[in-house]
Scaffold this motif. Structure first.
Motif, PDB file in Angstrom:
ATOM      1  N   LYS A  72     156.428  62.360  74.552  1.00 62.58           N
ATOM      2  CA  LYS A  72     155.510  63.446  74.892  1.00 62.58           C
ATOM      3  C   LYS A  72     154.220  63.345  74.084  1.00 62.58           C
ATOM      4  N   ALA A  73     154.345  63.046  72.790  1.00 65.52           N
ATOM      5  CA  ALA A  73     153.160  62.932  71.929  1.00 65.52           C
ATOM      6  C   ALA A  73     152.278  61.765  72.380  1.00 65.52           C
ATOM      7  N   ALA A  74     152.903  60.647  72.768  1.00 63.00           N
ATOM      8  CA  ALA A  74     152.128  59.491  73.229  1.00 63.00           C
ATOM      9  C   ALA A  74     151.400  59.811  74.534  1.00 63.00           C
ATOM     10  N   ARG A  75     152.085  60.486  75.464  1.00 69.44           N
ATOM     11  CA  ARG A  75     151.432  60.851  76.732  1.00 69.44           C
ATOM     12  C   ARG A  75     150.289  61.842  76.496  1.00 69.44           C
ATOM     13  N   ALA A  76     150.499  62.791  75.596  1.00 63.13           N
ATOM     14  CA  ALA A  76     149.436  63.758  75.289  1.00 63.13           C
ATOM     15  C   ALA A  76     148.236  63.059  74.651  1.00 63.13           C
ATOM     16  N   PHE A  77     148.502  62.088  73.780  1.00 60.70           N
ATOM     17  CA  PHE A  77     147.416  61.324  73.161  1.00 60.70           C
ATOM     18  C   PHE A  77     146.612  60.576  74.216  1.00 60.70           C
ATOM     19  N   MET A  78     147.306  59.899  75.136  1.00 61.08           N
ATOM     20  CA  MET A  78     146.612  59.129  76.164  1.00 61.08           C
ATOM     21  C   MET A  78     145.790  60.041  77.079  1.00 61.08           C
ATOM     22  N   ALA A  79     146.342  61.177  77.452  1.00 63.36           N
ATOM     23  CA  ALA A  79     145.615  62.106  78.317  1.00 63.36           C
ATOM     24  C   ALA A  79     144.366  62.644  77.622  1.00 63.36           C
ATOM     25  N   THR A  80     144.499  62.985  76.356  1.00 65.22           N
ATOM     26  CA  THR A  80     143.351  63.506  75.613  1.00 65.22           C
ATOM     27  C   THR A  80     142.295  62.427  75.417  1.00 65.22           C
TER      28      THR A  80
ATOM     29  N   GLY B  88     138.183  62.118  77.005  1.00 67.34           N
ATOM     30  CA  GLY B  88     137.014  62.011  76.143  1.00 67.34           C
ATOM     31  C   GLY B  88     137.007  62.982  74.977  1.00 67.34           C
ATOM     32  N   ARG B  89     138.058  63.781  74.844  1.00 66.74           N
ATOM     33  CA  ARG B  89     138.140  64.710  73.723  1.00 66.74           C
ATOM     34  C   ARG B  89     138.748  64.000  72.518  1.00 66.74           C
ATOM     35  N   SER B  90     138.556  64.579  71.362  1.00 67.06           N
ATOM     36  CA  SER B  90     139.102  64.011  70.136  1.00 67.06           C
ATOM     37  C   SER B  90     140.602  64.322  70.044  1.00 67.06           C
ATOM     38  N   PRO B  91     141.441  63.300  69.876  1.00 65.12           N
ATOM     39  CA  PRO B  91     142.890  63.517  69.879  1.00 65.12           C
ATOM     40  C   PRO B  91     143.483  63.788  68.492  1.00 65.12           C
ATOM     41  N   HIS B  92     142.794  64.578  67.646  1.00 60.63           N
ATOM     42  CA  HIS B  92     143.300  64.826  66.292  1.00 60.63           C
ATOM     43  C   HIS B  92     144.695  65.447  66.299  1.00 60.63           C
ATOM     44  N   ALA B  93     144.875  66.491  67.077  1.00 57.23           N
ATOM     45  CA  ALA B  93     146.168  67.188  67.099  1.00 57.23           C
ATOM     46  C   ALA B  93     147.265  66.276  67.622  1.00 57.23           C
ATOM     47  N   GLU B  94     146.954  65.461  68.624  1.00 54.80           N
ATOM     48  CA  GLU B  94     147.956  64.576  69.211  1.00 54.80           C
ATOM     49  C   GLU B  94     148.366  63.477  68.243  1.00 54.80           C
ATOM     50  N   VAL B  95     147.403  62.940  67.506  1.00 55.64           N
ATOM     51  CA  VAL B  95     147.723  61.911  66.508  1.00 55.64           C
ATOM     52  C   VAL B  95     148.583  62.511  65.402  1.00 55.64           C
ATOM     53  N   THR B  96     148.217  63.699  64.947  1.00 55.82           N
ATOM     54  CA  THR B  96     148.995  64.371  63.910  1.00 55.82           C
ATOM     55  C   THR B  96     150.397  64.683  64.408  1.00 55.82           C
ATOM     56  N   ASP B  97     150.517  65.140  65.655  1.00 56.53           N
ATOM     57  CA  ASP B  97     151.836  65.393  66.224  1.00 56.53           C
ATOM     58  C   ASP B  97     152.665  64.112  66.257  1.00 56.53           C
ATOM     59  N   GLY B  98     152.058  63.016  66.661  1.00 61.16           N
ATOM     60  CA  GLY B  98     152.769  61.735  66.696  1.00 61.16           C
ATOM     61  C   GLY B  98     153.267  61.321  65.328  1.00 61.16           C
ATOM     62  N   MET B  99     152.442  61.517  64.311  1.00 62.77           N
ATOM     63  CA  MET B  99     152.865  61.156  62.946  1.00 62.77           C
ATOM     64  C   MET B  99     153.993  62.064  62.473  1.00 62.77           C
ATOM     65  N   LEU B 100     153.915  63.352  62.790  1.00 59.86           N
ATOM     66  CA  LEU B 100     154.977  64.270  62.389  1.00 59.86           C
ATOM     67  C   LEU B 100     156.276  63.978  63.138  1.00 59.86           C
TER      68      LEU B 100
END
Length: 152
Positions: A49-57, A61-73
């Motif tokens: 889910k985190a990877a798909r959210a990162f790719m969509a963000t 063209g938006r900054s994927p800060h939250a998605e990257v942080t979610d992936g690390m967590l």
């Protein structure tokens, strides 16, 4: 660091001892194995889910800060689940569940913002736009300057 590791080992041994005293040795081992299996499944699901959210963000063209942080967590939660013991399973489970992961993300980002000062650069009335130097309105024509390369 050695003290933290020692406290971790003592906490894990105490938790396993308490559970084994309450329900027996074989059920305790079954719980540890079930926790690893369920945690691995949950880590894989939430990681996807985190990877798909990162790719969509990133595609939007938006900054994927939250998605990257979610992936690390999620990765940290999966690692904690794989370590044997009830304390790490509980901590890993908290990082894998979306509501508690959101709380951990906000706390982590607040801590980083306190530790890392934000610096603003001002180049004396010069604005750099797409590697082209333009001047602010009302400012006299400046002498040609060497391009300013900002490494940040």
């Amino acid at each position: 660091m050695a003290v933290v590791f020692l406290l971790y080992v003592v906490a894990e041994v105490a938790a396993v001892w308490a559970v084994a005293s309450a329900i027996g040795l074989l059920p305790t081992l079954g719980l540890l194995l079930a926790g690893a299996i369920v945690g691995s499944w949950l880590a894989r699901r939430e990681g996807g889910k985190a990877a798909r959210a990162f790719m969509a963000t990133a595609r939007s063209g938006r900054s994927p800060h939250a998605e990257v942080t979610d992936g690390m967590l999620v990765g940290l939660g999966g690692l904690l689940i794989l370590l044997p013991g009830f304390v790490t399973d509980f901590a890993g489970l908290l990082l894998l569940l979306p509501p508690t992961r959101g709380f951990a993300r906000r706390a982590w980002l607040r801590r980083i913002e306190r530790k890392v000062p934000v610096s603003h650069r001002h180049y004396g009335g010069v604005i750099v736009v797409d590697s082209e130097v333009v001047r602010e309105p009302g400012e006299p024509q400046a002498q040609p300057r060497r391009p300013v390369i900002d490494s940040e």
